[in-house]
Design a protein around this motif. Sequence first.
Motif, PDB file in Angstrom:
ATOM      1  N   CYS A 708       0.015  -6.653 -14.556  1.00  0.00           N
ATOM      2  CA  CYS A 708       0.487  -6.283 -13.263  1.00  0.00           C
ATOM      3  C   CYS A 708      -0.433  -6.907 -12.057  1.00  0.00           C
ATOM      4  O   CYS A 708       0.053  -7.409 -11.152  1.00  0.00           O
ATOM      5  CB  CYS A 708       0.561  -4.895 -13.028  1.00  0.00           C
ATOM      6  N   ALA A 709      -1.740  -7.058 -12.401  1.00  0.00           N
ATOM      7  CA  ALA A 709      -2.847  -7.426 -11.649  1.00  0.00           C
ATOM      8  C   ALA A 709      -2.432  -8.914 -11.636  1.00  0.00           C
ATOM      9  O   ALA A 709      -2.568  -9.535 -10.425  1.00  0.00           O
ATOM     10  CB  ALA A 709      -4.275  -7.157 -11.973  1.00  0.00           C
ATOM     11  N   GLY A 710      -2.294  -9.588 -12.698  1.00  0.00           N
ATOM     12  CA  GLY A 710      -1.960 -11.036 -12.576  1.00  0.00           C
ATOM     13  C   GLY A 710      -0.579 -11.390 -11.893  1.00  0.00           C
ATOM     14  O   GLY A 710      -0.802 -12.484 -11.253  1.00  0.00           O
ATOM     15  N   LEU A 711       0.255 -10.534 -11.953  1.00  0.00           N
ATOM     16  CA  LEU A 711       1.422 -10.923 -11.108  1.00  0.00           C
ATOM     17  C   LEU A 711       1.673 -10.455  -9.741  1.00  0.00           C
ATOM     18  O   LEU A 711       2.416 -10.734  -8.930  1.00  0.00           O
ATOM     19  CB  LEU A 711       2.779 -10.246 -11.914  1.00  0.00           C
ATOM     20  N   GLY A 712       0.310  -9.844  -9.360  1.00  0.00           N
ATOM     21  CA  GLY A 712       0.469  -9.180  -8.084  1.00  0.00           C
ATOM     22  C   GLY A 712       1.190  -8.058  -7.787  1.00  0.00           C
ATOM     23  O   GLY A 712       1.758  -7.649  -6.770  1.00  0.00           O
ATOM     24  N   LEU A 713       1.450  -7.258  -8.804  1.00  0.00           N
ATOM     25  CA  LEU A 713       2.417  -6.043  -8.580  1.00  0.00           C
ATOM     26  C   LEU A 713       1.559  -4.762  -8.674  1.00  0.00           C
ATOM     27  O   LEU A 713       0.838  -4.500  -9.550  1.00  0.00           O
ATOM     28  CB  LEU A 713       3.358  -6.053  -9.751  1.00  0.00           C
ATOM     29  N   PRO A 714       1.957  -3.771  -7.787  1.00  0.00           N
ATOM     30  CA  PRO A 714       1.282  -2.570  -7.952  1.00  0.00           C
ATOM     31  C   PRO A 714       1.611  -1.854  -9.113  1.00  0.00           C
ATOM     32  O   PRO A 714       2.811  -2.056  -9.553  1.00  0.00           O
ATOM     33  CB  PRO A 714       1.869  -1.852  -6.676  1.00  0.00           C
ATOM     34  N   LEU A 715       0.909  -0.832  -9.764  1.00  0.00           N
ATOM     35  CA  LEU A 715       1.212  -0.161 -10.808  1.00  0.00           C
ATOM     36  C   LEU A 715       1.071   1.365 -10.742  1.00  0.00           C
ATOM     37  O   LEU A 715      -0.015   1.725 -10.094  1.00  0.00           O
ATOM     38  CB  LEU A 715       0.343  -0.440 -11.992  1.00  0.00           C
TER      39      LEU A 715
END
Length: 734
Positions: A708-715
């Motif tokens: 998720c960090a690599g895709l820039g998506l909050p988790l």
Amino acid sequence: MPNSLVNPDDSLERQNEKLRIIASALMGRVEQSTDAAGAAYMQFQRAAVLEEEVRARTRDLERALDLLNESNAQLAAANRETEAARSNLANAIETVQEGFALFSPDEHLIMCNSRFGMHMPDIRDRLVPGLAFQDYVSLVSQSRHLSLPDRETPRQWADRRLARHKDASVIFNVRMIQDRWVQVGEHRTPDGGTVILQTDVTDIMRLERQERERILDDQALLIRATLEHLKQGVCIFDRMGRLVGWNQRVGELLSIPVGRFNIGSSFHTIFDRFRNEFEFVGDTTAETIEDWASGMDRSGALSFEIEHLSKRTLAVFMQEMPDNGFVISFTDISAERAAIRAISEANETLERRVMERTLDLEDALAEAERANASKSRFVAAASHDLLQPLSAAKLYVASLEGDGLAKQPREIISKAANALQSVENILTALLDISKLDSGRANVHVSTVSVDLLLSQLRDELGPTARAKGLDLRVLRTGVDVLSDATYLRRILQNLLSNAIRYTDNGRVLVGARRLKSAVRIEVWDTGPGIPEPEQEQIFGEFQRLNATASAADGMGLGLAIVERACALLKHPLHLRSEVGRGTVFSVTVPLATRDSGNAPSRDTVRRGPQNRLLHKIVMLIENDDELRNALTLTMEQWGVDVLPCTDQEEAERLIDDIDVVPDAIIADHQLADGKLGVNAIAALAAIHGDIPACVISADRSAQLVQLCAGLGLPLIHKPIEPDALRGFLSTATG
């Protein structure tokens, strides 16, 4: 003799007498005083002056003639010396055993000896002074005594020779007819001229050739002996695919009699032999090998394995040689393959045993995790249940305090109150440890004012420091950081409490150092210091710096909480200490930027305007019906228009039907049939452009966090905190 009124060869008496006669005549003319006489006198006077000038010029001319005669003599001597030097030079170069020629800087032949061009008698008489260098090269290239390389014309040879002439120094060999060789050396003179030396090296070349042939014979014997000592079988073929070398081992490995190997045998003869008795292992086919050997497909070396009917396995390696021939090596790897099979069988047995042990370990680990979770739940429940009666006990004790009591009962009640306070602190610490160990601690990152936090701690702990006579100083920082306000306060509170507790005299200092993109908050004390061997131990549970301290001073849980909280917040924790001088604890916290300062904190989310999310459209992709309904109901209470879907296909159809792009997307990571929420988000973004999105999941693995960090998506982890979900929506749709 020059004209003169007085002869210099006369005696002085005669000359004086003549002068007196001349003077008497002149005086007589003067006395006559006639115009004719005056003119005559003037003419005489002029003649005397001219005579003197003629005499001077005559002397100058005589000196010039003398100088000219002297110069002529010197020039004649120089010419004689030059001719002698030229003759000596000609004699010298004539004595040189090599052919010698000198060209001027403008590329014309100045001189050469009789040996220059002696190997080309057909052009020898044309090598005369004044010949241009380019013409010289052209003559040599067309000489019938020059042996040109194969497929090279005289013009090509001349162009290659002129190209080498551009170099300052050149040495090369030229082959002549009748197997003769001439070495040509060409060098530049200081004035830009060219010197050419021609040396007959025929004998040297013949000796070298004989030596080379002898060496080749020795090498052939050595190669033959080497081939016979190899464990591999080797066959060597020329570029026409004809056999030119082999060893006996190849016959043993291929079960072919040595007598069947003959010089000139074709590759196909030998290949047909072992193709019928061996099977190819892997993807290599007979057609592939034949194409490679014929040169149709030699993109690289060819390696494959063949297996005999007797279970003998050979590794075959075919490698191309520089002359377009190729060599084939055969290696018996039967033992290796048998060992690999044995190892494979052993590995299978070992894998079964490892699998069994792994299952046992997983069961034990699951049991330990269940026990740990049960312990954490028990500690949390017990701590919470004990705090209520403890609070009641504190109220009862407080009601007993008053001025009417005697001194002794009042002291007893005070000690009881202190004891109850210590118990409350210990239970609170156990509860914090339980939350941190369970991994369920909720973190709400927001902008925190360091000055406000430290001022609160100063007011809270100042009385305790003053009671011990300590100088508590809190320096103003003027910075804001990104952290969880509750946990950061607990971290600094424990560090400051420990510093006051273990410092008997001196001072406690709290300040901050601004780094490039962070702030390092430091707590200094002048306490006894911590020995280096104990600096790792003090972060464990129930570890106290002073072993003689009472339970009222704590159970050694403060630093354990600090370490766990710093790890949870990813705030680096450092310790520096010197025995007898004091200790410094420091916590590095990210610096809040102007953009991050607008991030919603916990209070902002809870107390923000109720209509901030009103009529915002959110796409919810969740395959669990109960969770999807619960999330829909929660968000609709915030005024959000929810588009609930079970998978990516339903989400795409719903967007097409209503023809509205949502303001945000919330997708479960694990959807039905093994599909992933991140892929659904990417697919919708590819169609409708970038849409703010977040991933919800019960998976707390580091792999998912990194994805998720690599895709820039909050988790957001399950169970989902409403504050966290609302915080994302406020940021994404604000």
